[in-house]
Design a protein around this motif. Structure first.
Motif, PDB file in Angstrom:
ATOM      1  N   MET A   1       7.175 -10.807 -13.771  1.00 17.31           N
ATOM      2  CA  MET A   1       6.083 -11.201 -12.865  1.00 17.31           C
ATOM      3  C   MET A   1       5.001 -10.136 -12.805  1.00 17.31           C
ATOM      4  O   MET A   1       3.877 -10.405 -12.362  1.00 17.31           O
ATOM      5  N   TRP A   2       5.292  -8.910 -13.227  1.00 18.65           N
ATOM      6  CA  TRP A   2       4.291  -7.849 -13.326  1.00 18.65           C
ATOM      7  C   TRP A   2       4.582  -7.078 -14.616  1.00 18.65           C
ATOM      8  O   TRP A   2       5.122  -5.954 -14.603  1.00 18.65           O
ATOM      9  N   PRO A   3       4.237  -7.693 -15.747  1.00 18.50           N
ATOM     10  CA  PRO A   3       4.538  -7.100 -17.050  1.00 18.50           C
ATOM     11  C   PRO A   3       3.849  -5.747 -17.244  1.00 18.50           C
ATOM     12  O   PRO A   3       2.753  -5.527 -16.747  1.00 18.50           O
TER      13      PRO A   3
ATOM     14  N   GLY B   1      16.565  -7.870  -8.254  1.00 15.82           N
ATOM     15  CA  GLY B   1      15.824  -6.773  -8.872  1.00 15.82           C
ATOM     16  C   GLY B   1      14.421  -6.565  -8.319  1.00 15.82           C
ATOM     17  O   GLY B   1      13.681  -5.727  -8.828  1.00 15.82           O
ATOM     18  N   VAL B   2      14.073  -7.295  -7.250  1.00 12.96           N
ATOM     19  CA  VAL B   2      12.712  -7.206  -6.664  1.00 12.96           C
ATOM     20  C   VAL B   2      12.796  -6.638  -5.246  1.00 12.96           C
ATOM     21  O   VAL B   2      13.556  -7.139  -4.419  1.00 12.96           O
ATOM     22  N   ILE B   3      12.002  -5.590  -4.980  1.00 11.76           N
ATOM     23  CA  ILE B   3      12.014  -4.942  -3.664  1.00 11.76           C
ATOM     24  C   ILE B   3      11.480  -5.918  -2.610  1.00 11.76           C
ATOM     25  O   ILE B   3      10.371  -6.442  -2.750  1.00 11.76           O
TER      26      ILE B   3
ATOM     27  N   ALA C   1       4.109  -2.752   7.660  1.00 15.13           N
ATOM     28  CA  ALA C   1       2.796  -3.248   7.203  1.00 15.13           C
ATOM     29  C   ALA C   1       2.869  -4.753   6.925  1.00 15.13           C
ATOM     30  O   ALA C   1       2.015  -5.534   7.359  1.00 15.13           O
ATOM     31  N   TYR C   2       3.918  -5.158   6.246  1.00 12.60           N
ATOM     32  CA  TYR C   2       4.056  -6.574   5.856  1.00 12.60           C
ATOM     33  C   TYR C   2       4.433  -7.447   7.062  1.00 12.60           C
ATOM     34  O   TYR C   2       3.774  -8.421   7.382  1.00 12.60           O
ATOM     35  N   GLN C   3       5.516  -7.028   7.781  1.00 16.02           N
ATOM     36  CA  GLN C   3       6.024  -7.894   8.857  1.00 16.02           C
ATOM     37  C   GLN C   3       4.995  -8.054   9.984  1.00 16.02           C
ATOM     38  O   GLN C   3       4.833  -9.135  10.547  1.00 16.02           O
ATOM     39  N   GLU C   4       4.306  -6.944  10.328  1.00 18.33           N
ATOM     40  CA  GLU C   4       3.324  -7.022  11.413  1.00 18.33           C
ATOM     41  C   GLU C   4       2.119  -7.863  10.996  1.00 18.33           C
ATOM     42  O   GLU C   4       1.654  -8.720  11.749  1.00 18.33           O
TER      43      GLU C   4
ATOM     44  N   SER D   1      10.046 -14.842  -0.878  1.00 13.50           N
ATOM     45  CA  SER D   1      10.066 -13.925  -2.009  1.00 13.50           C
ATOM     46  C   SER D   1       9.048 -14.481  -3.015  1.00 13.50           C
ATOM     47  O   SER D   1       8.122 -15.190  -2.618  1.00 13.50           O
ATOM     48  N   ASP D   2       9.213 -14.180  -4.299  1.00 14.84           N
ATOM     49  CA  ASP D   2       8.187 -14.570  -5.270  1.00 14.84           C
ATOM     50  C   ASP D   2       8.451 -15.940  -5.869  1.00 14.84           C
ATOM     51  O   ASP D   2       9.549 -16.477  -5.707  1.00 14.84           O
ATOM     52  N   PRO D   3       7.438 -16.549  -6.544  1.00 17.42           N
ATOM     53  CA  PRO D   3       7.589 -17.924  -7.045  1.00 17.42           C
ATOM     54  C   PRO D   3       8.685 -18.102  -8.097  1.00 17.42           C
ATOM     55  O   PRO D   3       9.022 -19.220  -8.427  1.00 17.42           O
TER      56      PRO D   3
ATOM     57  N   THR E   1       1.117 -17.642   4.875  1.00 13.46           N
ATOM     58  CA  THR E   1       2.137 -17.555   3.812  1.00 13.46           C
ATOM     59  C   THR E   1       1.978 -16.256   3.033  1.00 13.46           C
ATOM     60  O   THR E   1       0.867 -15.725   2.934  1.00 13.46           O
ATOM     61  N   GLN E   2       3.077 -15.780   2.481  1.00 12.52           N
ATOM     62  CA  GLN E   2       3.062 -14.669   1.545  1.00 12.52           C
ATOM     63  C   GLN E   2       2.326 -15.155   0.304  1.00 12.52           C
ATOM     64  O   GLN E   2       2.707 -16.178  -0.264  1.00 12.52           O
ATOM     65  N   ALA E   3       1.238 -14.472  -0.089  1.00 12.70           N
ATOM     66  CA  ALA E   3       0.377 -15.028  -1.153  1.00 12.70           C
ATOM     67  C   ALA E   3       0.071 -14.024  -2.256  1.00 12.70           C
ATOM     68  O   ALA E   3      -1.028 -14.019  -2.809  1.00 12.70           O
TER      69      ALA E   3
HETATM   70  N1  LIG Z   1      10.510 -10.042   4.820  1.00 13.86           N
HETATM   71  C1  LIG Z   1      10.202  -9.435   3.572  1.00 13.86           C
HETATM   72  C2  LIG Z   1       9.952 -10.485   2.518  1.00 13.86           C
HETATM   73  C3  LIG Z   1       9.266  -9.916   1.363  1.00 13.86           C
HETATM   74  N2  LIG Z   1       8.305 -10.750   0.760  1.00 13.86           N
HETATM   75  C4  LIG Z   1       8.086 -10.599  -0.640  1.00 13.86           C
HETATM   76  C5  LIG Z   1       9.085  -9.734  -1.333  1.00 13.86           C
HETATM   77  C6  LIG Z   1       8.844  -9.670  -2.832  1.00 13.86           C
HETATM   78  C7  LIG Z   1       7.439  -9.189  -3.151  1.00 13.86           C
HETATM   79  N3  LIG Z   1       7.227  -9.110  -4.569  1.00 13.86           N
HETATM   80  C8  LIG Z   1       6.424 -10.051  -2.448  1.00 13.86           C
HETATM   81  C9  LIG Z   1       6.681 -10.124  -0.948  1.00 13.86           C
END
Ligand SMILES: NCCCN[C@H]1CC[C@H](N)CC1
Length: 291
Positions: free
Chosen positions: A12-14, A52-54, A63-66, A161-163, A191-193
């Protein structure tokens, strides 16, 4: 692979991979949906990894959750009923719980092991489950939404998470249509975008689908998350037809020092950074900016 380091290598991020120094692996398992790992990093606290994805680190998850929570909830006057799709780690629940106007919080997470692992290794994130307003549904978000009466929610947050993997259907038009039906007139979804550095094509499709589906406003916003690929992540903020929503000026501000007895003060979100989140670099403005 460098011994003692975790590298986030993905198709997803080559050609790029963010790495974190590993002190100790704390958990490794396989649920019905994905591989799950938790490790203690040297400088970002504990880290949750799915396939394998953080997903989050203790140091920068704020930063993300808020942002994914307060960008929508601070944009409408009185959020009462909120739905979280995904977000099994509980961090979004912790943030939604800061809003005293909220009466009901539903969460639909497909993977129960993510919930259990978060409660065991990330108590400051999973604390969100302790709020009495929370109801946890384990299952598929699409099926959940099909059973929801029209106009049920003031806000829906899609913390996916990712698509590639279990979350794939959460990026497609049928899902957006179900979300729109579940929202009241003037209701909002966030949405996570993904990242404008990495996924502009995916984001253009998402924006196009959202513009066809959400007849209020459609905006892309973003934040910095050091441990996400390209160091940033974006959000789609959309509203349904009805009372207009101006996402760029929070009508329902949350005070960063408003620390109720139960939760810690905000670490990242404030009203200025809310407004700034919608400012786009020119290459992105041309493609996904307001028409
Ligand atoms: N609650 C955390 C969810 C994390 N959301 C995604 C995780 C994977 C990332 N590449 C994109 C955001």
């Amino acid at each position: 692979v460098i011994p003692g380091w975790f590298s986030e290598i993905s198709s997803m991020w080559p050609g790029e991979a963010h790495s974190l120094k590993v002190e100790k692996i704390l958990f490794q398992g396989k649920s019905d949906y994905q591989n799950i790992m938790v490790f203690q990093s040297s400088t970002y606290g504990k880290v949750l990894v799915l396939d394998g994805v953080i997903q989050l680190t203790e140091r920068d998850e704020c930063a993300y959750q808020e942002m994914i929570t307060h960008l929508p909830l601070c944009s409408i006057p009185n959020p009462r009923k909120v739905l979280v799709i995904g977000g099994g780690d509980g961090g979004v629940l912790r943030e939604v719980a800061r809003h005293s106007s909220v009466e009901k919080i539903d969460i639909c997470e497909i993977d129960n092991m993510v919930v259990d692992v978060s409660k065991q290794y990330f108590p400051d994130v999973a604390v969100g489950y302790e709020d009495p307003r929370v109801t946890l549904h384990i299952g598929d978000g699409v099926a959940f939404l099909k059973a929801v009466p029209e106009g049920t929610y003031d806000a829906v947050i899609v913390d996916s998470s990712d698509p590639i993997g279990p979350a794939q259907e959460l990026f497609e038009k049928p899902f957006f249509e179900l979300v729109a039906k579940s929202l009241r007139p003037g209701g909002v979804v966030c949405t996570q975008a993904e990242s404008i550095w990495l996924h502009m094509d995916i984001i253009e499709d998402i924006v196009s689908n959202c513009r066809q589906t959400f007849k209020g406003s459609v905006n892309y916003a973003w934040t910095t998350v050091p441990t996400y690929p390209s160091g940033m992540i974006g959000f789609m903020l959309c509203s349904t037809e009805g009372p207009p929503v101006d996402f760029k000026h929070p009508v329902n501000p949350i005070d960063e020092n408003e620390c109720q007895k139960s939760v810690r003060p905000l670490k990242f979100y404030n009203s200025e950074i809310h407004a700034a989140a919608f400012c786009l670099p020119s290459f992105a403005k041309r493609k996904i900016g307001p028409k």
